[in-house]
Enzyme design. Structure first.
Site, PDB file in Angstrom:
ATOM      1  N   SER A 143      86.471 -41.651  -6.836  1.00 43.19           N
ATOM      2  CA  SER A 143      86.414 -40.535  -7.793  1.00 43.19           C
ATOM      3  C   SER A 143      87.189 -40.797  -9.089  1.00 43.19           C
ATOM      4  CB  SER A 143      86.879 -39.233  -7.126  1.00 43.19           C
ATOM      5  OG  SER A 143      85.998 -38.900  -6.053  1.00 43.19           O
ATOM      6  N   ASN A 168      80.157 -49.873  -9.526  1.00 39.04           N
ATOM      7  CA  ASN A 168      79.354 -50.087  -8.318  1.00 39.04           C
ATOM      8  C   ASN A 168      78.221 -49.064  -8.358  1.00 39.04           C
ATOM      9  OD1 ASN A 168      78.235 -50.266  -5.795  1.00 39.04           O
ATOM     10  ND2 ASN A 168      80.064 -49.600  -4.670  1.00 39.04           N
ATOM     11  N   GLY A 225      83.323 -40.508  -3.687  1.00 37.25           N
ATOM     12  CA  GLY A 225      82.208 -39.583  -3.892  1.00 37.25           C
ATOM     13  C   GLY A 225      82.535 -38.138  -3.594  1.00 37.25           C
ATOM     14  N   GLU A 271      90.239 -48.463  -1.687  1.00 39.30           N
ATOM     15  CA  GLU A 271      89.366 -47.296  -1.828  1.00 39.30           C
ATOM     16  C   GLU A 271      89.564 -46.376  -0.621  1.00 39.30           C
ATOM     17  OE1 GLU A 271      85.807 -48.196  -4.585  1.00 39.30           O
ATOM     18  OE2 GLU A 271      85.203 -48.706  -2.565  1.00 39.30           O
ATOM     19  N   HIS A 304      82.759 -52.952   1.689  1.00 41.74           N
ATOM     20  CA  HIS A 304      82.804 -51.580   1.161  1.00 41.74           C
ATOM     21  C   HIS A 304      82.770 -50.587   2.323  1.00 41.74           C
ATOM     22  CE1 HIS A 304      81.718 -47.877  -0.880  1.00 41.74           C
ATOM     23  NE2 HIS A 304      82.190 -48.436  -1.977  1.00 41.74           N
ATOM     24  N   LYS A 364      75.761 -48.753  -6.494  1.00 40.42           N
ATOM     25  CA  LYS A 364      75.264 -48.404  -5.151  1.00 40.42           C
ATOM     26  C   LYS A 364      73.730 -48.415  -5.151  1.00 40.42           C
ATOM     27  CE  LYS A 364      79.580 -46.069  -4.195  1.00 40.42           C
ATOM     28  NZ  LYS A 364      80.316 -45.044  -3.487  1.00 40.42           N
ATOM     29  N   GLU A 378      81.187 -47.984   2.817  1.00 37.30           N
ATOM     30  CA  GLU A 378      79.833 -47.578   3.228  1.00 37.30           C
ATOM     31  C   GLU A 378      79.180 -48.653   4.093  1.00 37.30           C
ATOM     32  OE1 GLU A 378      78.605 -46.651  -0.745  1.00 37.30           O
ATOM     33  OE2 GLU A 378      80.051 -45.009  -0.719  1.00 37.30           O
TER      34      GLU A 378
HETATM   35  P1  13P Z   1      83.017 -42.876  -6.464  1.00 36.45           P
HETATM   36  O1  13P Z   1      83.615 -43.386  -7.776  1.00 36.45           O
HETATM   37  O2  13P Z   1      81.665 -42.289  -6.624  1.00 36.45           O
HETATM   38  O3  13P Z   1      83.981 -42.025  -5.731  1.00 36.45           O
HETATM   39  O4  13P Z   1      82.788 -44.191  -5.550  1.00 36.45           O
HETATM   40  C1  13P Z   1      83.809 -45.109  -5.407  1.00 36.45           C
HETATM   41  C2  13P Z   1      83.246 -46.303  -4.760  1.00 36.45           C
HETATM   42  O5  13P Z   1      82.834 -46.279  -3.623  1.00 36.45           O
HETATM   43  C3  13P Z   1      83.194 -47.541  -5.554  1.00 36.45           C
HETATM   44  O6  13P Z   1      82.907 -48.640  -4.760  1.00 36.45           O
END
Ligand code: 13P
Length: 258
Positions: free
Chosen positions: A212, A9, A173, A167, A95, A11, A97
């Site tokens: 992560s 992803n 992150g 997740e 997601h 982002k 976010e």
């Molecule tokens: P990270 O791997 O940066 O923690 O993000 C995970 C994520 O949100 C994947 O959709």
């Protein structure tokens, strides 16, 4: 039998040039990995170019969001039909976010999930608890609520054409990966909850872990019986890291076949 899937992803990162450079670095090593499945979820404006670069490869194209409506006067919206047109196979839905920054509710995520299916896309439904929810002991209740919204709107059988990604928000992150045991416990809970209604569907459902994941911890996570691969954020932007994670998925498949 479930096959491991690793989806990157990206982002809202990068440029057309950096996306192309990343693909140039990851495609040759990934082309040798035949056992597991791979995908990258690119930003909307780069979907067509990324799709072109992935053509004929073993890496599928995914988007990061889809509009909950079919078509029409929805300025800024991108429909499921448009994503299918661009060659997308997967689309992320719900997601964390999208939920926390853009205020997406369980019901909106469920409507997006339905739109994805309607256009032949495989939704990757993201669910997971925030830190306060974990500390309050409500992890299972939260993921159940997020899952149930989709089941209520579309029916349990729609999950058969989807992927679920667990997740935990506190792991996204932050560098704080869930331990393999923590991930396994929630994945097993999700599978058992679905199995209570339909065992075969639950057994076939691919459940990814995200939060992560790195080259250094992927193999231990993927070795868990209910962890069917990963949804990778930051590490999917670093060619060597992403390739290492994809290799870990391939390795897990090889081990499973011995
Ligand atoms: P990270 O791997 O940066 O923690 O993000 C995970 C994520 O949100 C994947 O959709």
């Amino acid at each position: 039998m479930r096959v491991k899937l690793v989806a990157g992803n990206w982002k809202m990162n990068g440029s057309l040039a950096s996306c192309q450079a990343l693909l140039k670095a990851i495609m040759p090593p990934l082309s040798a990995l035949k056992r597991a499945r791979y995908a990258v979820c690119a930003p909307y404006p780069y979907l067509a170019a990324v799709g072109q670069a992935l053509k004929g490869s073993n890496v599928a194209l995914g988007a990061q969001d889809v509009c909950q409506f079919e078509d029409g006067a929805y300025t800024g919206g991108v429909s499921g039909a448009m994503l299918a047109d661009c060659g997308c196979r997967y689309v992320l839905v719900g997601h964390s976010e999208r939920r926390s920054v853009f205020g997406e509710t369980d019901e909106v995520a469920a409507a997006k999930f339905a739109q994805a299916l309607r256009h032949g896309l495989t939704p990757i439904l993201c669910i997971g608890e925030a830190l306060a929810e974990r500390e309050a002991g409500t992890t299972e209740a939260v993921v159940a609520r997020q899952l149930d919204a989709v089941i209520r709107q579309g029916g349990l059988e729609t999950l058969a054409r989807s992927v679920v990604a667990y997740e935990p928000v506190w792991a996204i992150g932050t560098g704080k990966t869930a331990t393999p045991q923590q991930a396994q416990a929630v994945h097993a809970y999700i599978r058992a909850r679905i199995a209570a209604a339909d065992r075969r569907l639950a057994d076939a459902l691919v459940i990814l872990y995200g939060g992560s994941v790195k080259g250094a911890n992927a193999a231990q996570l993927f070795a868990m019986p209910d962890v069917d691969g990963g949804l990778i954020g930051g590490a999917s932007l670093v060619a060597d890291e992403f390739v290492a994670i994809c290799r870990a998925a391939q390795g897990a498949e090889e081990t499973a076949r011995i």
